[in-house]
Design a protein around this motif. Structure first.
Motif, PDB file in Angstrom:
ATOM      1  N   ALA A   1       0.849  -1.196   0.000  1.00 43.98           N
ATOM      2  CA  ALA A   1       0.000   0.000   0.000  1.00 43.98           C
ATOM      3  C   ALA A   1       0.880   1.240   0.000  1.00 43.98           C
ATOM      4  CB  ALA A   1      -0.907  -0.002   1.223  1.00 43.98           C
ATOM      5  N   THR A   2       0.288   2.375  -0.284  1.00 45.74           N
ATOM      6  CA  THR A   2       0.987   3.659  -0.209  1.00 45.74           C
ATOM      7  C   THR A   2       0.380   4.482   0.922  1.00 45.74           C
ATOM      8  OG1 THR A   2       1.420   3.630  -2.587  1.00 45.74           O
ATOM      9  CG2 THR A   2       1.660   5.739  -1.452  1.00 45.74           C
ATOM     10  N   ALA A   3       1.223   4.847   1.886  1.00 49.19           N
ATOM     11  CA  ALA A   3       0.762   5.581   3.059  1.00 49.19           C
ATOM     12  C   ALA A   3       0.544   7.057   2.721  1.00 49.19           C
ATOM     13  CB  ALA A   3       1.768   5.439   4.187  1.00 49.19           C
ATOM     14  N   ASP A   4       0.023   7.794   3.693  1.00 48.66           N
ATOM     15  CA  ASP A   4      -0.288   9.211   3.489  1.00 48.66           C
ATOM     16  C   ASP A   4       0.933  10.021   3.074  1.00 48.66           C
ATOM     17  OD1 ASP A   4      -2.847   8.590   4.251  1.00 48.66           O
ATOM     18  OD2 ASP A   4      -2.619   9.321   6.308  1.00 48.66           O
ATOM     19  N   ASP A   5       2.118   9.640   3.572  1.00 50.30           N
ATOM     20  CA  ASP A   5       3.329  10.394   3.248  1.00 50.30           C
ATOM     21  C   ASP A   5       4.057   9.845   2.029  1.00 50.30           C
ATOM     22  OD1 ASP A   5       4.277   8.036   4.270  1.00 50.30           O
ATOM     23  OD2 ASP A   5       5.529   8.930   5.832  1.00 50.30           O
ATOM     24  N   GLY A   6       3.420   8.914   1.303  1.00 52.59           N
ATOM     25  CA  GLY A   6       4.018   8.345   0.106  1.00 52.59           C
ATOM     26  C   GLY A   6       4.878   7.127   0.357  1.00 52.59           C
ATOM     27  N   GLN A   7       5.044   6.738   1.612  1.00 47.60           N
ATOM     28  CA  GLN A   7       5.865   5.594   1.961  1.00 47.60           C
ATOM     29  C   GLN A   7       5.157   4.290   1.578  1.00 47.60           C
ATOM     30  OE1 GLN A   7       9.066   5.376   3.734  1.00 47.60           O
ATOM     31  NE2 GLN A   7       8.780   3.300   2.934  1.00 47.60           N
ATOM     32  N   ALA A   8       5.902   3.364   0.969  1.00 44.72           N
ATOM     33  CA  ALA A   8       5.361   2.033   0.686  1.00 44.72           C
ATOM     34  C   ALA A   8       5.248   1.243   1.983  1.00 44.72           C
ATOM     35  CB  ALA A   8       6.249   1.302  -0.305  1.00 44.72           C
ATOM     36  N   VAL A   9       4.113   0.599   2.179  1.00 44.47           N
ATOM     37  CA  VAL A   9       3.864  -0.230   3.357  1.00 44.47           C
ATOM     38  C   VAL A   9       3.468  -1.616   2.858  1.00 44.47           C
ATOM     39  CG1 VAL A   9       2.480  -0.541   5.442  1.00 44.47           C
ATOM     40  CG2 VAL A   9       3.090   1.771   4.685  1.00 44.47           C
ATOM     41  N   ARG A  10       4.312  -2.613   3.117  1.00 45.36           N
ATOM     42  CA  ARG A  10       4.036  -3.950   2.593  1.00 45.36           C
ATOM     43  C   ARG A  10       3.482  -4.864   3.690  1.00 45.36           C
ATOM     44  NH1 ARG A  10       6.453  -7.701   4.388  1.00 45.36           N
ATOM     45  NH2 ARG A  10       5.580  -9.116   2.832  1.00 45.36           N
ATOM     46  N   SER A  11       2.745  -5.879   3.227  1.00 42.87           N
ATOM     47  CA  SER A  11       2.110  -6.842   4.129  1.00 42.87           C
ATOM     48  C   SER A  11       2.116  -8.213   3.472  1.00 42.87           C
ATOM     49  CB  SER A  11       0.649  -6.452   4.407  1.00 42.87           C
ATOM     50  OG  SER A  11       0.503  -5.107   4.783  1.00 42.87           O
ATOM     51  N   TRP A  12       1.976  -9.240   4.297  1.00 43.26           N
ATOM     52  CA  TRP A  12       1.579 -10.559   3.829  1.00 43.26           C
ATOM     53  C   TRP A  12       0.070 -10.670   4.004  1.00 43.26           C
ATOM     54  CZ3 TRP A  12       5.024 -12.799   1.027  1.00 43.26           C
ATOM     55  CH2 TRP A  12       6.380 -12.769   1.361  1.00 43.26           C
ATOM     56  N   LEU A  13      -0.579 -11.265   3.021  1.00 43.91           N
ATOM     57  CA  LEU A  13      -2.011 -11.515   3.098  1.00 43.91           C
ATOM     58  C   LEU A  13      -2.233 -13.004   2.883  1.00 43.91           C
ATOM     59  CD1 LEU A  13      -4.941 -10.473   3.293  1.00 43.91           C
ATOM     60  CD2 LEU A  13      -4.883 -10.107   0.809  1.00 43.91           C
ATOM     61  N   ALA A  14      -2.685 -13.690   3.918  1.00 41.53           N
ATOM     62  CA  ALA A  14      -2.963 -15.125   3.842  1.00 41.53           C
ATOM     63  C   ALA A  14      -4.439 -15.313   3.499  1.00 41.53           C
ATOM     64  CB  ALA A  14      -2.638 -15.795   5.173  1.00 41.53           C
ATOM     65  N   LEU A  15      -4.691 -15.968   2.388  1.00 43.37           N
ATOM     66  CA  LEU A  15      -6.054 -16.114   1.865  1.00 43.37           C
ATOM     67  C   LEU A  15      -6.488 -17.574   1.886  1.00 43.37           C
ATOM     68  CD1 LEU A  15      -5.584 -13.817  -1.230  1.00 43.37           C
ATOM     69  CD2 LEU A  15      -7.124 -13.327   0.682  1.00 43.37           C
ATOM     70  N   PRO A  16      -7.718 -17.857   2.307  1.00 43.61           N
ATOM     71  CA  PRO A  16      -8.211 -19.238   2.253  1.00 43.61           C
ATOM     72  C   PRO A  16      -8.423 -19.678   0.809  1.00 43.61           C
ATOM     73  CG  PRO A  16      -9.950 -17.753   2.973  1.00 43.61           C
ATOM     74  CD  PRO A  16      -8.699 -16.931   2.888  1.00 43.61           C
ATOM     75  N   HIS A  17      -8.266 -20.969   0.564  1.00 44.00           N
ATOM     76  CA  HIS A  17      -8.521 -21.489  -0.774  1.00 44.00           C
ATOM     77  C   HIS A  17      -9.967 -21.205  -1.180  1.00 44.00           C
ATOM     78  CE1 HIS A  17      -4.682 -23.358  -1.143  1.00 44.00           C
ATOM     79  NE2 HIS A  17      -4.885 -24.267  -0.211  1.00 44.00           N
ATOM     80  N   GLY A  18     -10.141 -20.759  -2.408  1.00 41.68           N
ATOM     81  CA  GLY A  18     -11.492 -20.610  -2.955  1.00 41.68           C
ATOM     82  C   GLY A  18     -12.109 -19.248  -2.785  1.00 41.68           C
ATOM     83  N   CYS A  19     -11.425 -18.316  -2.093  1.00 44.35           N
ATOM     84  CA  CYS A  19     -12.030 -16.985  -1.953  1.00 44.35           C
ATOM     85  C   CYS A  19     -11.829 -16.196  -3.247  1.00 44.35           C
ATOM     86  CB  CYS A  19     -11.438 -16.237  -0.765  1.00 44.35           C
ATOM     87  SG  CYS A  19      -9.674 -15.883  -0.903  1.00 44.35           S
TER      88      CYS A  19
END
Length: 679
Positions: A417-435
């Motif tokens: 994502a891009t924060a308010d100050d332009g900084q990149a903010v990364r995450s892991w997103l764990a998704l269930p099968h089939g969503c």
């Protein structure tokens, strides 16, 4: 590139297993808790033998018991178990002649619950035998690579002059049922245990005290033994004004027990000493002492004995968190958090140049060196639990057969994502099968603790796949203050916990909600420690979430600061004015979201008073208070015998059962029965 609520994001899939028809162990807590867990690594000095520790549930399912397993360094043969003690074994270490040392507590005729002692399993075969025992137990062991010398840590009561007197004084306290401790300094407790009255010493394997009258200097010490076994370099805590302590480096002669301070930096804590193979130098980490305005900085240093220390990685914008020497002494091998991962790098001890050895989607730990430029390590990610590997000189990685790795109930996706100050903010997103668009999953935002940490390695206790197996998409973001993104990223949130970290988390949540597999109308948040603080802050600043779980959380910072087990470091973090501006308790009247409060009474890092005050103020002052009849949507899960993490298997199971039921009620609109064990 897409956008959601003005926040930019991009999604990149990492390697992850495909969907399977068979159920995974994450769908059942008992099956999950029964999975074997790998930790620690020992490598013989010629690289021919590798030993790790595997922990499994005991027959009562109330404790994890560890045993030692030998691995094939070539990665061809299956692992084999080599110890079978009922109470388990840990901390393997090879001697110069190839014998295997380890720690174990084995009942005897005099004591059915003795402290851990040092045991020796001969390389030539035969049964293990007890090598070193102390009344205060053995805490750690280091053996020389080219000499018959071993150094261990143990504790001794301050008035005891020898082992026999120490044993007598302990018996007097035990028989009299005395637990009182008379303190003359700070700190008085650490994480989940009281300090004193015994003090840590270093001893030779022959029982000689190498550190007479150490005072509290060796608490939580890191020490290394030279290859020839002639001297030790250890961290040594010294008191400083403000009831604080600082860590220096001390050299101890094994033959004479003479000791001297070799490195003392008034502006930093020095740690993780690693003696070079030729015995002429020591590498170590330097962590600057923070101020309310300036975050700490960790760099790698080297000191040639007789000369001044030299900082090697001042230009490298990463924090080394482990250091060891290559077998030939030509380079320093370090690990450091980096963008949700933990690669292995080599540092030139002359120039400080950093060169990657292996950089992939894993985080490496317990790195051990062997001849020929070979490394052995444990690695993990949020797609794979800890497992042993061999890293060859060309950077190629071979998995060493050990315990089976579990199938996952979903896939792991990387979100930026891009924060308010332009900084990149990364995450892991764990998704269930089939969503997908037709069947999006409710979102659970899970904030990590620390706060100087990263969601970059498998964690058995904080495991997102248990929630994924129930159908949740779990977001694991690294907001401001997270490690692995450079010093500026940490500084953005320093002394301002409720500001950049909060806005980063909201930007990450917006990005995740724009994923086609996520249902943005059904969201919840949870976190522990600093993550619990953030959960409390979020509760008072937005009503976008349907439920909030706050574990071991900071609530009133004016109260927390002087009562945590290390109040002096908190004083370095925030001024009273900064603490007031960042304290969640000031916004209790804005909390309109049901909250589940969880805390262990033996938590000394975040004392139980935080939860008690939070609970009372939720019921009496929040926008969702208790009704006149005392009923409330809030809940308080209290563990009288647990610590900061709630580690006992039976309590970890209850933790997830209660969390799942609470989220199910408020996010999914379904009531789930609570376990009978809660009465």
């Amino acid at each position: 590139m897409k956008s959601c609520r003005g926040v930019c994001y991009e999604i990149r899939m990492s390697s992850a297993p495909s969907a399977r028809d068979c159920p995974t162990p994450f769908g059942d807590l008992d099956t999950f808790l029964a999975l074997p867990r790998v930790s620690g690594l020992a490598v013989s000095h010629d690289g021919s033998r590798i030993v790790t520790t595997v922990s499994e549930l005991d027959h009562k399912r109330t404790e994890f018991v560890s045993s030692l397993w030998e691995l094939d360094p070539a990665g061809r043969q299956p692992a084999r178990r080599i110890t079978h003690g009922a109470a388990g074994e840990s901390a393997p270490e090879f001697t110069a002649d190839g014998d295997l040392l380890f720690l174990a507590a084995r009942p005897n005729d005099e004591d059915d619950k003795p402290p851990k002692s040092l045991w020796r399993l001969p390389a030539a075969g035969g049964e293990a035998h007890e090598a070193v025992a102390f009344p205060g137990g053995v805490g750690a062991v280091v053996s020389a690579a080219a000499a018959d010398t071993t150094v261990v840590s143990s504790s001794r009561l301050p008035s005891a002059t020898d082992v026999d007197e120490d044993r007598r004084l302990r018996s007097v306290r035990k028989d009299s049922k005395v637990s009182a401790v008379l303190h003359a300094g700070y700190p008085v407790r650490y994480w989940d245990h009281d300090l004193g009255p015994d003090l840590t010493h270093l001893f030779g394997a022959d029982g000689r005290d190498l550190t007479p009258d150490p005072g509290p200097a060796l608490r939580e010490a890191h020490f290394d033994l030279s290859r020839d076994g002639t001297f030790v370099v250890t961290t040594w805590q010294v008191p400083v004004p403000g009831a604080a302590v600082r860590s220096v480096l001390v050299r101890i002669d094994v033959a004479t027990a003479d000791r001297s301070v070799i490195a003392d930096d008034p502006d930093a804590d020095l740690g993780h000493p690693a003696i070079s193979p030729d015995g002429r130098s020591v590498a170590f980490t330097r962590e600057t002492i923070s101020t309310p305005r300036q975050a700490p900085r960790i760099t790698l240093c080297i000191m040639h004995f007789g000369a001044d220390p030299v900082e090697l990685t001042g230009e490298w914008d990463r924090w080394p968190n482990s250091v060891t020497w290559s077998a030939d002494g030509s380079s320093l091998i370090v690990t450091a958090d980096d963008h949700g991962r933990g690669p292995v790098s080599a540092v030139d001890p002359r120039s400080g140049a950093v060169h990657p050895i292996v950089s992939d989607d894993f985080t490496y730990s317990d790195v051990r060196t062997a001849p020929g430029g070979v490394l052995f390590a444990l690695r993990s990610s949020y797609a794979t639990p800890q497992h042993p590997v061999r890293i060859d000189a060309d950077g190629s990685v071979t998995v060493l057969p050990c315990v089976p790795l579990p199938d996952l109930p979903g896939t792991l996706t990387e979100v930026t994502a891009t924060a308010d100050d332009g900084q990149a903010v990364r995450s892991w997103l764990a998704l269930p099968h089939g969503c997908d668009d037709d069947a999006p999953a409710p979102l659970l935002l899970w904030v990590h603790g620390g706060p100087l940490a990263s969601w970059n390695a498998w964690h058995w206790r904080w495991n997102p796949w248990l929630m994924v197996a129930q159908g949740y998409a779990v977001l694991l973001p690294d907001p401001a203050l997270s490690t692995g993104y450079g010093q500026h990223f940490i500084q953005r949130g320093w002394g301002a916990w409720g500001f950049a970290p909060y806005s980063d988390l909201m930007a990450a949540t917006d990005a995740a909600c724009a994923h086609p597999g996520v249902d943005q109308t059904r969201t919840a948040v949870m976190g522990g420690s600093f993550g619990g603080y953030m959960a409390n802050w979020i509760a008072g600043h937005t009503d976008r979430f349907a439920a909030i779980v706050t574990h071991a959380s900071l609530w009133a910072l004016d109260q927390f600061g002087p009562t945590t087990d290390g109040a002096y470091w908190w004083a370095r973090e925030m001024t009273p004015e900064m603490a007031a501006a960042n304290s969640p308790h000031r916004f209790v009247t804005e909390i309109a979201t049901p909250m589940l409060v969880i805390h262990g009474d033996k938590d000394y890092r975040v004392p139980i008073g935080e939860a008690l005050r939070l609970w009372y103020e939720l019921l009496s002052r929040s926008a969702l208070p208790a009704a006149d009849d005392g009923s409330t949507a809030h809940r308080f899960l209290y563990f009288p015998s647990e610590n900061h993490w709630v580690l006992s298997p039976q309590h970890a199971k209850i933790w997830y059962q209660v969390v799942s039921a609470f989220l199910s009620r408020h996010v999914l609109g379904r009531d789930v029965e609570l376990p009978d064990t809660l009465g």
